[in-house]
Design a protein around this motif. Sequence first.
Motif, mmCIF file in Angstrom:
data_model
loop_
_atom_site.group_PDB
_atom_site.id
_atom_site.type_symbol
_atom_site.label_atom_id
_atom_site.label_comp_id
_atom_site.label_asym_id
_atom_site.label_seq_id
_atom_site.Cartn_x
_atom_site.Cartn_y
_atom_site.Cartn_z
ATOM 1 N N PHE A 86 0.830 -1.211 0.000
ATOM 2 C CA PHE A 86 0.000 0.000 0.000
ATOM 3 C C PHE A 86 0.863 1.260 0.000
ATOM 4 N N LEU A 87 1.916 1.267 0.807
ATOM 5 C CA LEU A 87 2.784 2.446 0.862
ATOM 6 C C LEU A 87 3.477 2.690 -0.469
ATOM 7 N N VAL A 88 3.920 1.624 -1.126
ATOM 8 C CA VAL A 88 4.606 1.776 -2.414
ATOM 9 C C VAL A 88 3.639 2.303 -3.468
ATOM 10 N N ASN A 89 2.484 1.673 -3.604
ATOM 11 C CA ASN A 89 1.527 2.099 -4.638
ATOM 12 C C ASN A 89 0.964 3.489 -4.362
ATOM 13 N N PHE A 90 0.624 3.724 -3.113
ATOM 14 C CA PHE A 90 0.049 5.025 -2.773
ATOM 15 C C PHE A 90 1.079 6.137 -2.914
ATOM 16 N N GLY A 91 2.342 5.844 -2.601
ATOM 17 C CA GLY A 91 3.370 6.883 -2.657
ATOM 18 C C GLY A 91 3.833 7.213 -4.060
ATOM 19 N N PHE A 92 3.935 6.220 -4.958
ATOM 20 C CA PHE A 92 4.501 6.449 -6.285
ATOM 21 C C PHE A 92 3.452 6.566 -7.387
ATOM 22 N N ILE A 93 2.218 6.149 -7.121
ATOM 23 C CA ILE A 93 1.193 6.205 -8.164
ATOM 24 C C ILE A 93 0.064 7.169 -7.798
ATOM 25 N N THR A 94 -0.493 7.009 -6.607
ATOM 26 C CA THR A 94 -1.703 7.748 -6.252
ATOM 27 C C THR A 94 -1.402 9.181 -5.822
ATOM 28 N N ILE A 95 -0.424 9.367 -4.930
ATOM 29 C CA ILE A 95 -0.143 10.713 -4.403
ATOM 30 C C ILE A 95 0.241 11.694 -5.516
ATOM 31 N N PRO A 96 1.145 11.344 -6.456
ATOM 32 C CA PRO A 96 1.440 12.321 -7.525
ATOM 33 C C PRO A 96 0.216 12.739 -8.321
ATOM 34 N N LEU A 97 -0.691 11.785 -8.590
ATOM 35 C CA LEU A 97 -1.893 12.145 -9.336
ATOM 36 C C LEU A 97 -2.814 13.040 -8.518
ATOM 37 N N LEU A 98 -2.960 12.743 -7.214
ATOM 38 C CA LEU A 98 -3.816 13.567 -6.368
ATOM 39 C C LEU A 98 -3.237 14.961 -6.169
ATOM 40 N N TYR A 123 -15.016 5.499 -10.740
ATOM 41 C CA TYR A 123 -14.461 6.749 -11.261
ATOM 42 C C TYR A 123 -13.402 7.346 -10.327
ATOM 43 N N THR A 124 -12.944 6.594 -9.392
ATOM 44 C CA THR A 124 -11.937 7.066 -8.442
ATOM 45 C C THR A 124 -10.595 6.387 -8.727
ATOM 46 N N VAL A 125 -9.595 6.729 -7.927
ATOM 47 C CA VAL A 125 -8.254 6.155 -8.090
ATOM 48 C C VAL A 125 -8.178 4.739 -7.531
ATOM 49 N N MET A 126 -9.325 4.180 -7.170
ATOM 50 C CA MET A 126 -9.330 2.805 -6.681
ATOM 51 C C MET A 126 -8.933 1.831 -7.777
ATOM 52 N N TYR A 127 -9.267 2.143 -9.015
ATOM 53 C CA TYR A 127 -9.050 1.213 -10.117
ATOM 54 C C TYR A 127 -8.136 1.818 -11.173
ATOM 55 N N TYR A 128 -7.765 0.950 -12.087
ATOM 56 C CA TYR A 128 -6.846 1.289 -13.182
ATOM 57 C C TYR A 128 -7.370 2.459 -14.016
ATOM 58 N N GLY A 129 -8.675 2.515 -14.231
ATOM 59 C CA GLY A 129 -9.241 3.544 -15.092
ATOM 60 C C GLY A 129 -9.174 4.945 -14.523
ATOM 61 N N GLY A 130 -8.901 5.092 -13.231
ATOM 62 C CA GLY A 130 -8.851 6.421 -12.639
ATOM 63 C C GLY A 130 -7.518 7.117 -12.778
ATOM 64 N N TYR A 131 -6.560 6.508 -13.478
ATOM 65 C CA TYR A 131 -5.222 7.088 -13.606
ATOM 66 C C TYR A 131 -5.006 7.587 -15.027
ATOM 67 N N SER A 132 -4.267 8.663 -15.137
ATOM 68 C CA SER A 132 -4.064 9.347 -16.411
ATOM 69 C C SER A 132 -2.815 8.816 -17.103
ATOM 70 N N PRO A 134 -4.738 -0.646 -7.901
ATOM 71 C CA PRO A 134 -3.527 -0.380 -7.119
ATOM 72 C C PRO A 134 -3.777 -0.194 -5.627
ATOM 73 N N LEU A 135 -4.969 0.210 -5.224
ATOM 74 C CA LEU A 135 -5.254 0.423 -3.804
ATOM 75 C C LEU A 135 -5.940 -0.784 -3.162
ATOM 76 N N LEU A 136 -6.006 -1.909 -3.862
ATOM 77 C CA LEU A 136 -6.591 -3.111 -3.266
ATOM 78 C C LEU A 136 -5.819 -3.586 -2.032
ATOM 79 N N PRO A 137 -4.476 -3.410 -1.936
ATOM 80 C CA PRO A 137 -3.780 -3.771 -0.689
ATOM 81 C C PRO A 137 -4.290 -3.034 0.538
ATOM 82 N N ALA A 138 -4.852 -1.838 0.356
ATOM 83 C CA ALA A 138 -5.426 -1.132 1.509
ATOM 84 C C ALA A 138 -6.629 -1.896 2.052
#
Length: 745
Positions: A259-271, A299-308, A594-598
């Motif tokens: 969770f820390l790896v995915n959230f830190g390198f994928i989700t946080i930059p997009l947010l 429609y959220t960053v929970m799934y693959y489709g929410g990333y640009s 990517p956030l399924l580990p959470a």
Amino acid sequence: MTSSSSGGVFNPAYHDSETLEVDRRDKRSWTHHTNPYAGEDPAWWAERDDAEPGASSGGWRGGESFSMGLFSTSSGTNSWQHDANPHTPDSSSHYRSAAGLPSLMTGGMTMRWRGMAMRGMSMFPNADPTHAALAEDAIRSEVENEEQNLIKELIALSAGEQTRKIQELPQSFGEKKNIRRQVMAFKSSTNSHHFLCCTDCCRNMSLSFRRCGNGIKSARQTLKLWRGIMKEIGGRFGSSVLTYFLFLKWLLMFNIFSFLVNFGFITIPLLVHDLSANIPSNVSFRGLELLTGAGYFNYTVMYYGGYSNETLHGLVDYNMQLAYFFTIAVYMVLCGIVLIFSMASSFKKNYVLSDPASSRAWQLLCSWDFSLTNERAVRQRKNNLRVQLKESLSERAEKESITLSKELKQVGIHVGSWFLSTCLAVGCGASIFYLCQYGEEQAMDTAPWSLLQEAETLLVPFVVSLMNIVIPLFFSLFNKFERYSTHRRQIYALLIRNVLLRMSILGVLCYHWMNVVPQKYSCWEPMVGQALYRLVIIDFLFLMLGSFFGEFLSNVIGTKLQPRLGVPEFDVARNVLELVYAQTLAWIGIYFSPLLPAIQMLKFFILFYIKKVSLTRNCQPPRRSGRAAQMQTIFIFLLFFPFFVGALSIVAYTAWSLTPSEQCGPFQGLNNTFSVVSIWIHDLEAIPTSDWVVWIYQNVIRSELFYFLLTLIIIAIIYIFWQLTQGRKELINLLRQRIINVSLF
């Protein structure tokens, strides 16, 4: 993963257990290394000698046993003459000779001083009390000289060597502390004359840092997650049950890291780049999304489709395609390396270096679980050991008297059980395949879905979780009709059948996700992520229901309605396999969600307390427990193969072979996910300083010869280590045979 083992001669759980502390507390009231008559008056000894003529042979109860004739004061009498009749006392004077060393016979006398006193006595077997006093002074001076020489040797050493040498001294803790105090006092007095103040300051700072480090280490042990609960479970139910909770904690750490790896390198930059969510106005949160994962969550960053797929511009340009690809790839590689090293270390410790003892010898001598502290659990463990030994002896007698017809009958039962188990696993896989086809016929590639359409998506995960709960009960029923030579083989058979069941179900689901879903949906990756989300959530609900119906109701029936059934046992193998299955879902879904580990992290955290409460209130320790450390090795191996290898294969197949969606996700518009690396390398060719990266990619990463040579090197290293292990085993066997041969003479 932590290591309590009851499977060998050395059991680390004994040295950390509260049982040992109880033993120590009971022994603190004893007089250490003392004569039981040391505190009495010598005249009473003489009276006892007159009253009990034979007491001289058995009066001493200390660690040493020697003839009292050594202290005889009769002139012209040799010690061997006294040994000829050790039960006949010469006179009472030899008691007084022994009593002439009051300072040496106190309870605080060390083993070293006591041994020197005995040697001094043996040098003067016919001496009078005056000579005994002189011998005492000589021994005292010799001990003082030895201590002075030891202190001088320690002063010349460094601080680390001093600590190590003092720890290795065969003395009590108080004596070691006294020696260290003398060394420090001598050094401080010398430093005041020969060293500068700066040297003293550096030494004090070093000592302070060392004490601070020890304090931090102690605080870290105290703040360890679930440390007290783990000790309580191990004390009441033993190491075999504790293995499940240690494994659960280990998987929780895995998901926290993920969770820390995915959230830190994928989700946080997009947010950080864009906080506004692209949610249509006709979509709102209705609550059912917590079970289905569809609707609002789509429609959220929970799934693959929410990333640009854009490059985020800011202080540093951040390529989301590269970040998404390399984050998932590095995480899967790190998980594989950790699993391989954990499996190799556990296999080396619990199989390669373990003592190959027979089943009955191990049960009798080495199978006691020293982590047990509960009195009821200790009594139950004793009864279980007695029953296991009786069963083992009866099985041996039955095996010797078995006839050909009985043996053929057992073979037929095994073949029939395996045939039925395989048919059940294949049948479950086929039913899931047809159920998935029915679900896809009802689903539509339109948004948003109605509540009824969302609820229909729960049918497949509900049936899958129901099969994972019910079918293993049939496998356990088959085991009751089979007879295995050891309990471990019975557990392995049950594990293999459950693995076949779950692998058949996961294989069918992955085939459906990789072949059917991409053709039906224009944005198919989020649909796979939603399916995995539903499996994780419904599996968690069924685990809670299983703890209630499978353990609570069994306890009520066994204690209230049918007492002969008794309290249910905690099935370690089945519960561990449920954890392995749940972690496999998280690994497969790491690419699609990517956030399924959470979600998995919260699931394992809650599951720990549910299982702990169910264990303490509804279950009893297993009557027949295998070697906990070796079972832990099997669990790690199952987690690696086939589950992690299968999950890695699915993610790799998705990245290399499948075409990403054209309307959503970071890889839209590419032929496959791996194409993002080729595009990146093509951009690096325009930068002169990056020629080495391009060369490595073209000549190493894309070269089949490199992977062929790497495989050969790994196989050669494995073969060399295997030969070293076999050589050590043969050497150990030769040394054992030499010990046996020497003992015969």
